[in-house]
Design a protein around this motif. Structure first.
Motif, PDB file in Angstrom:
ATOM      1  N   HIS A 144      51.065  47.038  39.143  1.00  0.00           N
ATOM      2  CA  HIS A 144      49.873  46.883  39.805  1.00  0.00           C
ATOM      3  C   HIS A 144      49.274  45.477  39.520  1.00  0.00           C
ATOM      4  O   HIS A 144      49.275  44.871  38.814  1.00  0.00           O
ATOM      5  CB  HIS A 144      48.641  47.705  38.696  1.00  0.00           C
ATOM      6  N   GLU A 145      49.316  45.039  40.932  1.00  0.00           N
ATOM      7  CA  GLU A 145      48.869  43.539  41.314  1.00  0.00           C
ATOM      8  C   GLU A 145      47.459  43.302  40.738  1.00  0.00           C
ATOM      9  O   GLU A 145      47.543  42.303  40.179  1.00  0.00           O
ATOM     10  CB  GLU A 145      49.101  43.542  43.125  1.00  0.00           C
TER      11      GLU A 145
ATOM     12  N   THR B 242      54.921  39.561  36.459  1.00  0.00           N
ATOM     13  CA  THR B 242      54.670  39.920  35.349  1.00  0.00           C
ATOM     14  C   THR B 242      55.523  41.156  35.022  1.00  0.00           C
ATOM     15  O   THR B 242      55.335  42.289  35.303  1.00  0.00           O
ATOM     16  CB  THR B 242      53.097  40.363  35.109  1.00  0.00           C
TER      17      THR B 242
ATOM     18  N   VAL C 210      47.220  40.214  36.883  1.00  0.00           N
ATOM     19  CA  VAL C 210      48.349  40.614  36.603  1.00  0.00           C
ATOM     20  C   VAL C 210      49.239  40.731  38.168  1.00  0.00           C
ATOM     21  O   VAL C 210      48.410  41.176  38.966  1.00  0.00           O
ATOM     22  CB  VAL C 210      48.227  42.269  36.154  1.00  0.00           C
TER      23      VAL C 210
ATOM     24  N   SER D 220      44.050  51.288  40.311  1.00  0.00           N
ATOM     25  CA  SER D 220      44.698  51.402  39.226  1.00  0.00           C
ATOM     26  C   SER D 220      45.030  52.983  38.961  1.00  0.00           C
ATOM     27  O   SER D 220      46.424  53.372  38.458  1.00  0.00           O
ATOM     28  CB  SER D 220      44.014  50.770  38.001  1.00  0.00           C
TER      29      SER D 220
ATOM     30  N   SER E  75      56.533  46.274  28.697  1.00  0.00           N
ATOM     31  CA  SER E  75      56.902  45.259  29.485  1.00  0.00           C
ATOM     32  C   SER E  75      58.615  45.652  30.051  1.00  0.00           C
ATOM     33  O   SER E  75      58.828  44.769  30.865  1.00  0.00           O
ATOM     34  CB  SER E  75      56.900  44.101  29.023  1.00  0.00           C
TER      35      SER E  75
ATOM     36  N   ALA F 278      48.470  40.478  29.963  1.00  0.00           N
ATOM     37  CA  ALA F 278      49.625  41.162  30.163  1.00  0.00           C
ATOM     38  C   ALA F 278      51.026  40.289  30.094  1.00  0.00           C
ATOM     39  O   ALA F 278      51.797  40.764  29.207  1.00  0.00           O
ATOM     40  CB  ALA F 278      49.737  41.733  31.777  1.00  0.00           C
TER      41      ALA F 278
ATOM     42  N   GLY G 298      42.644  43.465  36.729  1.00  0.00           N
ATOM     43  CA  GLY G 298      43.607  42.773  37.428  1.00  0.00           C
ATOM     44  C   GLY G 298      43.588  41.406  36.701  1.00  0.00           C
ATOM     45  O   GLY G 298      44.710  40.768  36.729  1.00  0.00           O
TER      46      GLY G 298
ATOM     47  N   ILE H  54      49.297  50.272  33.108  1.00  0.00           N
ATOM     48  CA  ILE H  54      48.484  49.885  34.063  1.00  0.00           C
ATOM     49  C   ILE H  54      47.235  48.960  33.938  1.00  0.00           C
ATOM     50  O   ILE H  54      46.424  50.010  33.391  1.00  0.00           O
ATOM     51  CB  ILE H  54      48.555  50.874  35.287  1.00  0.00           C
TER      52      ILE H  54
ATOM     53  N   ALA I 175      58.621  50.673  35.678  1.00  0.00           N
ATOM     54  CA  ALA I 175      57.919  49.619  36.194  1.00  0.00           C
ATOM     55  C   ALA I 175      58.611  48.503  36.958  1.00  0.00           C
ATOM     56  O   ALA I 175      58.230  47.452  37.367  1.00  0.00           O
ATOM     57  CB  ALA I 175      57.074  48.745  34.972  1.00  0.00           C
TER      58      ALA I 175
ATOM     59  N   SER J 153      54.763  45.382  34.885  1.00  0.00           N
ATOM     60  CA  SER J 153      53.549  45.743  36.001  1.00  0.00           C
ATOM     61  C   SER J 153      54.108  46.126  37.238  1.00  0.00           C
ATOM     62  O   SER J 153      55.102  45.969  38.023  1.00  0.00           O
ATOM     63  CB  SER J 153      52.807  44.445  36.277  1.00  0.00           C
TER      64      SER J 153
END
Length: 787
Positions: free
Chosen positions: A142-143, A137, A133, A150, A360, A92, A86, A82, A365, A140
């Motif tokens: 977490h925007e 992505t 992010v 986070s 990733s 990322a 951002g 995370i 996620a 992820s």
């Protein structure tokens, strides 16, 4: 987990190569329009016309990612990443491309020169991807568009995921926010037996956009004391020389993961009730914009705020800047990192984990991949008995709490209830018959329902409650957030970010649907008379309705049985934000369960038993949405029967607020013909609404007969008073509704003047009663439906 092993020189060389590759790809995304591998000298035509993005945090994020990949492979870890900063979006995306996940998800962005060119071009480019992010992505949850959440997301992901490690990079700018500061307390709610682990990495690069950061400028001893006070064992990594920093970071990660393993082993091998131990974390201090230009135009850049966004902003017009950019990018030696086809060289590819172990590509996620339906009891088994409408009372949320008790019992590892110390207050306390409130801190004999593990999570921070729940949902679980209505506004911005996330993911086929974010708002505006004006605010509905219609559902169940039906529906739903507003005080039961289900399925309907139009064209429509507006509307209908027996009154109740919108605006919207059939096109409509009146006008302004609609609701009048005085203060009471009918039905003629005056006088008398007795008069307090 294995024991610590020191890195060899060759391992350092290889991990540094991976880091250089990620940095190169990050810079390329910010600047390059073409010539991705610098096969020719850099020219103006190779540069994007608009330079957007954030370089300053990216090298630190890449540094952490490279080292986390090492320990994932070495220890066979299940880990997600995370990124709190951002706007480290380039990092990322770069790592997802290096790992191959990006090309798997987006085949057009292949892992070669052509794909690299597309990767660069799309970044912060029209029709491309954002600079932060984002949902697009891979890896992820977490925007990142808003700072502060986070760490709460990280802990939410770790709950009930015993084998998961969540690495969370906390930027030192983000660390200054209130939500993040409170999030450090999340370790008091993490059970080392049944939960996973969170590894916070506080990244101190010293600067925000234009100012130094607080935590980077306090003495190290003070910082360490602060973090220890939060319950962490900080492991410090500091410097700027790459080889030395690689050794330090590797050692720090090994130490942290060994400590995590020891904590979990001690808890899981024993009875799980041992003394709480501090969880490790890493404090990484490195220069902002590390490995970037040290100076630009004679001013320092690396290690300063000037590296925050685009360090060389004049490359399109300034040949010196263009030359400096080329020198910067060539310093990463791309010819050593990518082969003739533009693919990462085998040595780099070998450094990334395989398959789902890639951060990733980790299924956690993309939580919909892991989502299992809840095992829900039959909500009809919890029904309130209703032999006759409006003659018996039930506390609606208490009845829902009994249902939720068995939801918890049936789903012991994938359903949680979050709330700011209000589970009992909101009458959901029956859940505590089968679970405890989670708390890892010291417990006293006088505590009730506090234990190291449980399904209920309470902390006096709405930000934490929502952040935990979002992390929990985004990793494939279910939950409910209950709050006092007035104070859910604290998470307005968090709601916005989650709604935006859902909006984007709906258009990403590879993102699987997740469980809906469910809000239960109780202790609402019309029953906060005792707490006063500060606790009286129904405006969250207005905030929610600003979002995309396909995401939003708002329910105003008028009694216990409709609440049960709505609650079951929301827990089964996916990819929505559901807002339920329901009372906790004793309230009249209107509908038996079979009718409640039918009414909730329709979302809106005529209550024939309360109407006197006989199925014909009415003289007036009394509409209502919300439990107290429904009560006052039916009491007004009772008065109208007594006062004007010849008057044809139609009562329409709204459960699903979105039914008021046209079907062209919302998936639940009513077609115009159905709306016209309910409300007519030419008769007055007196609409009693739970929230601010203009919201109804906003929903129906395009409807036929909108000019005939008169809405009563909360108009920011409140104080410490009685329940009925609250509705009188806002002209929502039964007597004022009768006056509204008199004022808008011409057929009643001139004989109504005396009746209208009696209604106004009765309001004055009832207010005087409250001032004398301190409670409402029995005629309103004990009113029931008489027919």
């Amino acid at each position: 987990m294995t024991e610590t092993v020191a890195m060899t020189d060759d391992e350092i060389r290889r991990i540094d190569a991976y880091w250089r590759a990620a940095n190169y790809l990050s810079v390329g995304q910010i600047y390059l329009f073409g010539n991705p591998l610098l096969r020719e000298p850099l020219r103006r035509r190779h540069i994007k016309p608009r330079l957007l993005g954030h370089w300053g945090t990216s090298p630190g994020l890449n540094f952490c990612y490279a080292h986390l990949n090492r320990v994932i492979k070495a220890r066979e870890l299940d880990m997600i990443y995370i990124m709190g900063p951002g706007h480290g979006g380039p990092a990322a995306v770069a790592n997802a491309w290096l790992e191959g996940t990006y090309s798997e998800v987006y085949p057009e962005v292949s892992r070669d020169e052509r794909g690299m060119a597309r990767l660069f071009r799309q970044f912060s480019f029209p029709g491309g991807i954002p600079s932060h992010v984002a949902p697009e992505t891979p890896g992820s949850i977490h925007e990142g568009g808003e700072l502060g959440y986070s760490l709460a997301h990280a802990y939410g992901a770790a709950f009930d995921n015993p084998d998961l490690v969540v690495a969370c990079i906390v930027g030192d700018g983000e660390a200054e926010t209130g939500p993040l500061a409170a999030s450090w307390h999340s370790d008091k709610f993490l059970d080392p037996v049944t939960d996973g682990a969170v590894l916070p990495i506080l990244h101190l690069n010293g600067y925000k956009i234009a100012n130094p950061t607080v935590l980077a400028r306090i003495p190290e001893e003070e910082l360490v004391q602060l973090l220890r006070g939060y319950g962490h064992h900080p492991i410090l990594v500091s410097g700027d020389e790459p080889a030395s920093m690689h050794r330090k970071m590797a050692a720090a990660l090994d130490q942290a993961l060994d400590e995590i393993a020891a904590i979990q082993r001690a808890a899981r091998d024993g009875d799980g009730g041992g003394e709480r131990r501090p969880w490790p974390m890493i404090v990484l201090r490195s220069p902002k914009g590390w490995t970037g230009p040290k100076e630009v135009d004679g001013l320092p850049v690396e290690g300063t705020w000037r590296s925050h966004q685009v360090p060389l902003a004049g490359v399109c017009d300034n040949p010196e800047h263009l030359a400096q950019l080329e020198e910067w990018m060539r310093s990463y030696q791309p010819e050593e990192l990518f082969d003739d086809e533009g693919r990462p060289v085998p040595e780099l590819a070998a450094l990334t984990p395989d398959g789902d172990r890639r951060m990733s590509a980790n299924p956690h996620a993309n939580g919909g991949l892991l989502l299992k339906p809840l095992l829900l009891p039959d909500f009809r088994d919890y029904a309130a008995e209703v032999d006759k409408p409006g003659t018996t009372t039930t506390e609606p949320t208490r009845r829902l709490g009994t249902f939720l008790r068995d939801v918890v019992r049936n789903n012991p590892a994938n359903f949680r209830i979050m709330g700011p110390d209000e589970t009992q207050s909101n009458r959901l306390g029956d859940v505590l018959e089968v679970t405890d409130r989670v708390f890892q801190g010291e417990r006293y004999p006088t505590d009730e329902g506090q234990a190291p593990r449980g399904r209920v999570m309470e902390v006096l921070s709405e930000h934490l409650c929502q952040g935990w729940l979002e992390g929990y949902l985004l990793t494939g679980r279910h939950g409910l957030f209950n709050s006092y209505e007035a104070f859910v506004h604290i998470v307005d911005a968090m709601f916005n970010q989650h709604a935006k996330w859902l909006k984007v993911t709906r258009h990403l086929p590879w993102r699987r649907p997740i469980a809906s974010l469910n809000y239960l708002l109780s202790s609402h505006v019309w029953r906060q008379d005792h707490n006063g004006f500060t606790h009286q605010d129904p405006g969250f509905l207005d905030v929610v309705l600003n979002k995309k219609p396909e995401l939003i559902r708002v329910y105003l169940p008028p009694d216990a049985n409709t609440l049960l039906s709505v609650g079951d529906h929301c827990l089964r739903s996916r990819d929505y934000v559901n807002v339920i507003v329901a009372g906790k005080q004793p309230a009249l039961n209107w509908l038996p369960m079979d009718q409640a289900i039918a009414h909730c399925t329709r979302g809106i309907g005529i209550w024939e038993w309360a109407s006197t139009d006989g199925g014909a064209d009415p003289d007036v429509v009394l509409a209502c949405a919300g439990d107290i507006p429904t009560l006052e509307t039916l009491a007004a209908a009772d008065l109208l029967r007594q006062l004007f027996p010849e008057l044809r009154v139609r009562v329409v109740n709204v459960v699903d607020l979105m039914r008021l919108q046209p079907d062209t605006e919302h998936p639940h919207g009513l077609p115009d013909r159905e709306f016209d059939a309910l409300f007519t096109t030419d008769k007055p409509v007196i609409f009693a609404f739970h929230g601010y009146p203009y919201l109804i006008h906003r929903l129906v302004y395009r409807r036929n007969g909108h000019q005939n609609m008169h809405v009563r609701g909360y108009k920011e009048e409140g104080t410490t008073t009685t329940p009925f005085d609250m509705v009188m203060l806002n002209d929502l009471d039964r007597f004022h509704l009768v006056m509204d009918v008199i004022d808008r039905v011409p057929s009643l003629g001139g004989r109504v003047a005396h009746v209208r005056q009696r209604m106004a006088d009765r309001r004055l008398e009832l207010r005087a009663y409250t001032r004398l007795h301190g409670e409402d008069a029995p005629e309103v307090r004990d009113w029931t439906w008489p027919y």
